[in-house]
Motif scaffolding. Structure first.
Motif, PDB file in Angstrom:
ATOM      1  N   ASN A 143      13.827  25.850  46.277  1.00  0.00           N
ATOM      2  CA  ASN A 143      13.510  25.985  44.856  1.00  0.00           C
ATOM      3  C   ASN A 143      12.476  27.097  44.648  1.00  0.00           C
ATOM      4  O   ASN A 143      11.720  27.451  45.552  1.00  0.00           O
ATOM      5  CB  ASN A 143      12.964  24.677  44.306  1.00  0.00           C
ATOM      6  CG  ASN A 143      12.944  24.657  42.785  1.00  0.00           C
ATOM      7  OD1 ASN A 143      13.740  25.328  42.136  1.00  0.00           O
ATOM      8  ND2 ASN A 143      12.036  23.897  42.203  1.00  0.00           N
ATOM      9  N   GLN A 164      10.297  29.351  41.121  1.00  0.00           N
ATOM     10  CA  GLN A 164      10.137  29.663  39.704  1.00  0.00           C
ATOM     11  C   GLN A 164      10.090  31.183  39.589  1.00  0.00           C
ATOM     12  O   GLN A 164       9.436  31.853  40.403  1.00  0.00           O
ATOM     13  CB  GLN A 164       8.854  29.051  39.139  1.00  0.00           C
ATOM     14  CG  GLN A 164       8.864  27.527  39.081  1.00  0.00           C
ATOM     15  CD  GLN A 164       8.687  26.874  40.446  1.00  0.00           C
ATOM     16  OE1 GLN A 164       7.885  27.340  41.263  1.00  0.00           O
ATOM     17  NE2 GLN A 164       9.434  25.819  40.718  1.00  0.00           N
ATOM     18  N   THR A 165      10.784  31.723  38.594  1.00  0.00           N
ATOM     19  CA  THR A 165      10.889  33.172  38.503  1.00  0.00           C
ATOM     20  C   THR A 165      11.198  33.619  37.084  1.00  0.00           C
ATOM     21  O   THR A 165      11.520  32.788  36.218  1.00  0.00           O
ATOM     22  CB  THR A 165      11.984  33.685  39.456  1.00  0.00           C
ATOM     23  OG1 THR A 165      11.915  35.116  39.554  1.00  0.00           O
ATOM     24  CG2 THR A 165      13.371  33.294  38.974  1.00  0.00           C
ATOM     25  N   GLU A 170      11.547  32.556  31.715  1.00  0.00           N
ATOM     26  CA  GLU A 170      11.122  31.909  32.947  1.00  0.00           C
ATOM     27  C   GLU A 170      12.048  30.731  33.253  1.00  0.00           C
ATOM     28  O   GLU A 170      12.432  29.987  32.347  1.00  0.00           O
ATOM     29  CB  GLU A 170       9.680  31.404  32.822  1.00  0.00           C
ATOM     30  CG  GLU A 170       8.656  32.485  32.484  1.00  0.00           C
ATOM     31  CD  GLU A 170       8.552  33.535  33.571  1.00  0.00           C
ATOM     32  OE1 GLU A 170       8.508  33.138  34.768  1.00  0.00           O
ATOM     33  OE2 GLU A 170       8.526  34.726  33.238  1.00  0.00           O
ATOM     34  N   ASP A 197      12.950  27.491  36.326  1.00  0.00           N
ATOM     35  CA  ASP A 197      12.812  26.774  37.587  1.00  0.00           C
ATOM     36  C   ASP A 197      14.221  26.684  38.149  1.00  0.00           C
ATOM     37  O   ASP A 197      15.131  26.175  37.486  1.00  0.00           O
ATOM     38  CB  ASP A 197      12.223  25.384  37.346  1.00  0.00           C
ATOM     39  CG  ASP A 197      12.141  24.557  38.607  1.00  0.00           C
ATOM     40  OD1 ASP A 197      11.059  24.470  39.200  1.00  0.00           O
ATOM     41  OD2 ASP A 197      13.189  23.977  39.011  1.00  0.00           O
TER      42      ASP A 197
END
Length: 229
Positions: free
Chosen positions: A12, A14-15, A25, A27
């Protein structure tokens, strides 16, 4: 560097992504939800092979959506760069659909590093700071977030997305029925009875429509066409 293997839970992260001209954004696991997905990377924006690939995927996006598959790209650039590049991608096929799926802005290579996608083979495939670009990598991820396929292509070679779609068809069929698929199989072709299916279970699942070549190699018609349970 992390080595993501078949059967692993997709890491996983976040980006920031560029989607429909906007930066947002996400997740990754939340974005995946309970869907199949394809994560595929590109070395750089505004490069020739990458541009043809993204155009090809945009043209075939409906085929992936019809199978419940989400697509997400990745390139080692920021979201503003992606926004401009997508205009070139859309213009390459002006009569086709525009690119609708998100592209990860991985300028710092954090996602590429997490998935083991950095190019350490080609010393020339680096940015102005000398940081390696990503290789053309593909990950197919199932609804349980498990990695079901990995592919890595050299920078000079564009991917064959009909092959990736073919693998999706094979995986989804094999998850639903006790079958595997032979070499060069395509949707609708005969399939192989899974080796674990023995005795009376063969007839229960596939009826009399089984051709035995060897005890370990038995063909039957695509069970989805017969609505076999």
């Amino acid at each position: 560097m992390v080595n993501v293997r078949l059967g692993d839970i997709a890491p996983n992260f976040q980006t920031t992504v560029s989607e429909n001209g906007q930066a947002k954004e996400i997740d990754f696991h939340e974005w995946l939800g309970g869907s199949w997905a394809i994560l595929f990377s590109h070395p750089d924006d505004y490069t020739p092979v990458c541009t043809t690939e993204l155009s090809a995927v945009a043209l075939s996006y409906a085929d992936f959506k019809s199978r419940g598959v989400k697509l997400i790209g990745l390139s080692a650039n920021n979201a503003d760069s992606h926004k401009g590049w997508i205009k070139d991608i859309d213009a390459l096929s002006p009569n086709g659909p525009n690119l609708e799926f998100p592209i990860i802005a991985d300028e710092d290579r954090k996602v590429a590093e997490l998935y083991g996608m950095l190019d350490h083979l080609d010393a020339t495939n680096v940015d102005k700071k000398g940081i390696p670009f990503t290789v053309r990598t593909v990950f197919i991820i199932d609804p349980e977030k498990k990695v079901r396929l990995t592919l890595a292509y050299p920078a000079s070679t564009g991917r064959n997305f009909p092959e990736i779609l073919r693998v999706i068809d094979s995986l989804q069929l094999g998850d639903k029925y006790k079958i595997t698929t032979p070499a060069n199989w395509k949707k609708g072709d005969d399939v192989i009875v899974h080796p674990s299916v023995q005795g009376e279970k063969v007839k229960e699942l596939f009826g009399d429509d089984v051709k035995t070549v060897y005890p370990y190699l038995r063909f039957t018609a695509d069970p989805s066409s017969k609505h076999t349970v």
